[in-house]
Design a protein around this motif. Structure first.
Motif, PDB file in Angstrom:
ATOM      1  N   UNK A 296       0.844  -1.198   0.000  1.00  0.00           N
ATOM      2  CA  UNK A 296       0.000   0.000   0.000  1.00  0.00           C
ATOM      3  C   UNK A 296       0.877   1.245   0.000  1.00  0.00           C
ATOM      4  N   UNK A 297       0.445   2.247  -0.742  1.00  0.00           N
ATOM      5  CA  UNK A 297       1.200   3.490  -0.860  1.00  0.00           C
ATOM      6  C   UNK A 297       0.327   4.679  -0.508  1.00  0.00           C
ATOM      7  N   UNK A 298       0.965   5.756  -0.085  1.00  0.00           N
ATOM      8  CA  UNK A 298       0.269   7.019   0.104  1.00  0.00           C
ATOM      9  C   UNK A 298       0.307   7.746  -1.237  1.00  0.00           C
ATOM     10  N   UNK A 299      -0.758   7.578  -2.015  1.00  0.00           N
ATOM     11  CA  UNK A 299      -0.761   8.093  -3.379  1.00  0.00           C
ATOM     12  C   UNK A 299      -0.737   9.618  -3.423  1.00  0.00           C
ATOM     13  N   UNK A 300      -1.403  10.263  -2.466  1.00  0.00           N
ATOM     14  CA  UNK A 300      -1.357  11.729  -2.422  1.00  0.00           C
ATOM     15  C   UNK A 300       0.066  12.226  -2.184  1.00  0.00           C
ATOM     16  N   UNK A 301       0.741  11.579  -1.260  1.00  0.00           N
ATOM     17  CA  UNK A 301       2.128  11.953  -0.975  1.00  0.00           C
ATOM     18  C   UNK A 301       3.002  11.738  -2.217  1.00  0.00           C
ATOM     19  N   UNK A 302       2.753  10.638  -2.927  1.00  0.00           N
ATOM     20  CA  UNK A 302       3.498  10.383  -4.158  1.00  0.00           C
ATOM     21  C   UNK A 302       3.387  11.545  -5.134  1.00  0.00           C
ATOM     22  N   UNK A 303       2.168  12.097  -5.253  1.00  0.00           N
ATOM     23  CA  UNK A 303       1.957  13.188  -6.205  1.00  0.00           C
ATOM     24  C   UNK A 303       2.746  14.430  -5.809  1.00  0.00           C
ATOM     25  N   UNK A 304       2.795  14.714  -4.518  1.00  0.00           N
ATOM     26  CA  UNK A 304       3.579  15.850  -4.038  1.00  0.00           C
ATOM     27  C   UNK A 304       5.065  15.642  -4.339  1.00  0.00           C
ATOM     28  N   UNK A 305       5.587  14.478  -3.967  1.00  0.00           N
ATOM     29  CA  UNK A 305       7.014  14.230  -4.150  1.00  0.00           C
ATOM     30  C   UNK A 305       7.398  14.257  -5.616  1.00  0.00           C
ATOM     31  N   UNK A 306       6.536  13.734  -6.471  1.00  0.00           N
ATOM     32  CA  UNK A 306       6.779  13.759  -7.907  1.00  0.00           C
ATOM     33  C   UNK A 306       6.798  15.196  -8.429  1.00  0.00           C
ATOM     34  N   UNK A 307       5.884  16.025  -7.930  1.00  0.00           N
ATOM     35  CA  UNK A 307       5.864  17.430  -8.330  1.00  0.00           C
ATOM     36  C   UNK A 307       7.109  18.154  -7.828  1.00  0.00           C
ATOM     37  N   UNK A 308       7.534  17.852  -6.608  1.00  0.00           N
ATOM     38  CA  UNK A 308       8.763  18.461  -6.082  1.00  0.00           C
ATOM     39  C   UNK A 308       9.933  18.172  -7.028  1.00  0.00           C
ATOM     40  N   UNK A 309      10.051  16.901  -7.439  1.00  0.00           N
ATOM     41  CA  UNK A 309      11.146  16.525  -8.340  1.00  0.00           C
ATOM     42  C   UNK A 309      11.050  17.281  -9.662  1.00  0.00           C
ATOM     43  N   UNK A 310       9.824  17.375 -10.202  1.00  0.00           N
ATOM     44  CA  UNK A 310       9.647  18.043 -11.489  1.00  0.00           C
ATOM     45  C   UNK A 310       9.990  19.524 -11.402  1.00  0.00           C
ATOM     46  N   UNK A 311       9.599  20.174 -10.312  1.00  0.00           N
ATOM     47  CA  UNK A 311       9.914  21.591 -10.121  1.00  0.00           C
ATOM     48  C   UNK A 311      11.430  21.800 -10.071  1.00  0.00           C
ATOM     49  N   UNK A 312      12.134  20.822  -9.492  1.00  0.00           N
ATOM     50  CA  UNK A 312      13.598  20.903  -9.423  1.00  0.00           C
ATOM     51  C   UNK A 312      14.265  20.482 -10.733  1.00  0.00           C
ATOM     52  N   UNK A 313      13.462  20.062 -11.710  1.00  0.00           N
ATOM     53  CA  UNK A 313      14.023  19.611 -12.976  1.00  0.00           C
ATOM     54  C   UNK A 313      14.592  18.219 -12.926  1.00  0.00           C
ATOM     55  N   UNK A 314      14.091  17.393 -11.987  1.00  0.00           N
ATOM     56  CA  UNK A 314      14.657  16.062 -11.778  1.00  0.00           C
ATOM     57  C   UNK A 314      13.728  14.927 -12.205  1.00  0.00           C
ATOM     58  N   UNK A 315      12.675  15.223 -12.951  1.00  0.00           N
ATOM     59  CA  UNK A 315      11.773  14.154 -13.374  1.00  0.00           C
ATOM     60  C   UNK A 315      10.548  14.718 -14.060  1.00  0.00           C
ATOM     61  N   UNK A 316       9.747  13.819 -14.630  1.00  0.00           N
ATOM     62  CA  UNK A 316       8.515  14.203 -15.305  1.00  0.00           C
ATOM     63  C   UNK A 316       7.307  13.941 -14.419  1.00  0.00           C
ATOM     64  N   UNK A 317       6.277  14.709 -14.600  1.00  0.00           N
ATOM     65  CA  UNK A 317       5.070  14.579 -13.789  1.00  0.00           C
ATOM     66  C   UNK A 317       4.312  13.300 -14.119  1.00  0.00           C
ATOM     67  N   UNK A 318       3.717  12.702 -13.086  1.00  0.00           N
ATOM     68  CA  UNK A 318       2.852  11.543 -13.297  1.00  0.00           C
ATOM     69  C   UNK A 318       1.594  11.936 -14.065  1.00  0.00           C
ATOM     70  N   UNK A 319       1.054  13.107 -13.731  1.00  0.00           N
ATOM     71  CA  UNK A 319      -0.188  13.540 -14.382  1.00  0.00           C
ATOM     72  C   UNK A 319      -0.139  15.032 -14.686  1.00  0.00           C
ATOM     73  N   UNK A 320       0.626  15.406 -15.713  1.00  0.00           N
ATOM     74  CA  UNK A 320       0.691  16.824 -16.086  1.00  0.00           C
ATOM     75  C   UNK A 320      -0.628  17.275 -16.695  1.00  0.00           C
TER      76      UNK A 320
END
Length: 411
Positions: A296-320
């Motif tokens: 089980x995962x905290x999907x909301x938290x995943x979205x935040x962390x993914x956005x943090x990475x994207x803002x830093x230029x370190x990855x692509x968004x899961x749902x742009x």
């Protein structure tokens, strides 16, 4: 606070905003973010959330625009407000220079979707749409497998969601079950809200994670309601994508329980079933099915962390934002094809006590809907007695949604 911590502001602390407040509190506790401020027009309606956020050191406001003006240091603004406010708020926030985590749906109509996408491209700001079911490991693996040809040539993606809702659900907010509220489109139902995650994930899977392949070119749908609401609570739909994949979507909020929604992706060499509980069932040609279950995962938290990475230029968004164009286009096509909401006769609907309210039940819902899904048929095609056939609606060059427009012509 450390420089690497993302500075956050939250707009809307009631309803699903309470979940965002909990997620933000957890991120701050872990040293990953700082909640700078929050805003809501009715702060007094959620005193416990105010206490939590103020306890994090966040300033409170009743005007989100004032909040933005006073806190230019904010990196990301989270928008968790009623559906009609998503487009104007997100547009203003990006134009003011902030990245956004936007609750679903990003927009109700394709014209608003195009408008908000134009702002996003012009400003260059990141906008993650909180379709959090895109962030689970099982779904990410499904996309990887489909893109790698695990089922051969992908032919069909089928989504099934059987949920239970009570009268209290439709009394939770003034726009619940409405098509239009306050002069703005809402289309609150299984397509555009409750089970919108299912449709969105179906479309993403239909493109194997590639946005252009998932664009809908035609839709055919039947929309039903079992009680006196404006919008739908039971749906069957068929959407054809640019990539030639057939997307089938079956939902009801009149089931006896909340079953786990699932998607089946079928190709000419096998199938993969993905479900909301983070599981995959893989059926490769001439082999026994195998199940892969992820923790089980905290999907909301995943979205935040993914956005943090994207803002830093370190990855692509899961749902742009751009990935949601197909969802809004399909949703609009579904309503255009249906041309109205059909009331299911009372003979097929029942209620039963559930606490202080009543649950609404469609008789034999699971059996009827599951059989239609297995056969790839819309409800009318399956001969369900309360169902009404509808035409196919051509989405080629479609740029403007009008609810049940008079004289609309099928393709």
């Amino acid at each position: 606070m450390k420089d690497h911590q993302m500075k956050l502001a939250l707009v809307g602390i009631g309803g699903y905003g309470r979940n965002h407040a909990r997620t933000i509190a957890g991120l701050q506790q872990d040293g990953l973010a700082q909640c700078v401020a929050y805003a809501d027009v009715r702060l007094d309606a959620n005193p416990d959330v105010c206490e939590t956020l103020s306890g994090l050191g966040a300033a409170s406001y009743t005007d989100y625009k004032e909040m933005l003006e006073r806190h230019p240091e904010v990196d990301i603004v989270v928008v968790s407000t009623p559906i009609p406010l998503h487009v104007p708020m997100c547009t203003h926030i990006m134009e003011a220079g902030f990245h956004v985590l936007l609750e679903k749906p990003p927009a109700v109509t394709i014209q608003d979707m195009n408008a908000i996408a134009d702002v996003q491209r012009r400003t260059g700001k990141r906008c993650q749409v909180d379709f959090q079911n895109t962030s689970g490991r099982a779904f990410r693996e499904l996309l990887r497998m489909l893109d790698g040809g695990a089922v051969g040539r992908l032919q069909r993606v089928t989504g099934v969601g059987l949920w239970k809702r009570t009268w209290a659900y439709y009394q939770r907010t003034p726009w619940a079950g409405k098509l239009i509220h306050g002069g703005a489109y809402v289309l609150d139902g299984t397509v555009n809200n409750a089970l919108s995650h299912l449709l969105n994930n179906c479309l993403i899977a239909a493109g194997s994670g590639r946005i252009p392949a998932a664009v809908p070119v035609a839709a055919q749908a039947e929309l039903y309601k079992s009680i006196d609401i404006e919008s739908e609570n039971t749906v069957s739909a068929r959407v054809r994508t640019e990539g030639g994949v057939e997307v089938l979507y079956y939902t009801t909020q009149n089931h006896v329980a909340n079953d786990t929604p699932y998607i089946v992706a079928e190709g000419d060499r096998g199938s993969i079933r993905w479900s909301y509980d983070n599981k995959l069932v893989i059926r490769e040609h001439d082999q026994e099915p195998r199940e892969v279950a992820y923790e089980a995962e905290d999907l909301n938290r995943n979205m935040y962390l993914n956005l943090f990475d994207a803002v830093r230029g370190e990855g692509e968004l899961y749902c742009p934002l751009e990935a949601c164009h197909s969802f809004v286009l399909a949703s609009n096509g579904i309503f255009e094809s249906a041309r109205g909401i059909v009331r299911i006769p009372d003979a097929y609907v029942g209620t039963r006590p559930e606490g202080d309210t009543e649950a609404i039940e469609l008789k034999d819902a699971a059996a009827l809907i599951t059989q239609a899904a297995e056969e790839g048929l819309l409800y009318a095609e399956a001969g369900i007695p309360w169902a009404t056939a509808t035409p196919v609606f051509d989405l080629t060059g479609y740029t403007r949604f009008e609810l049940f427009r008079e004289g609309a012509s099928p393709s």
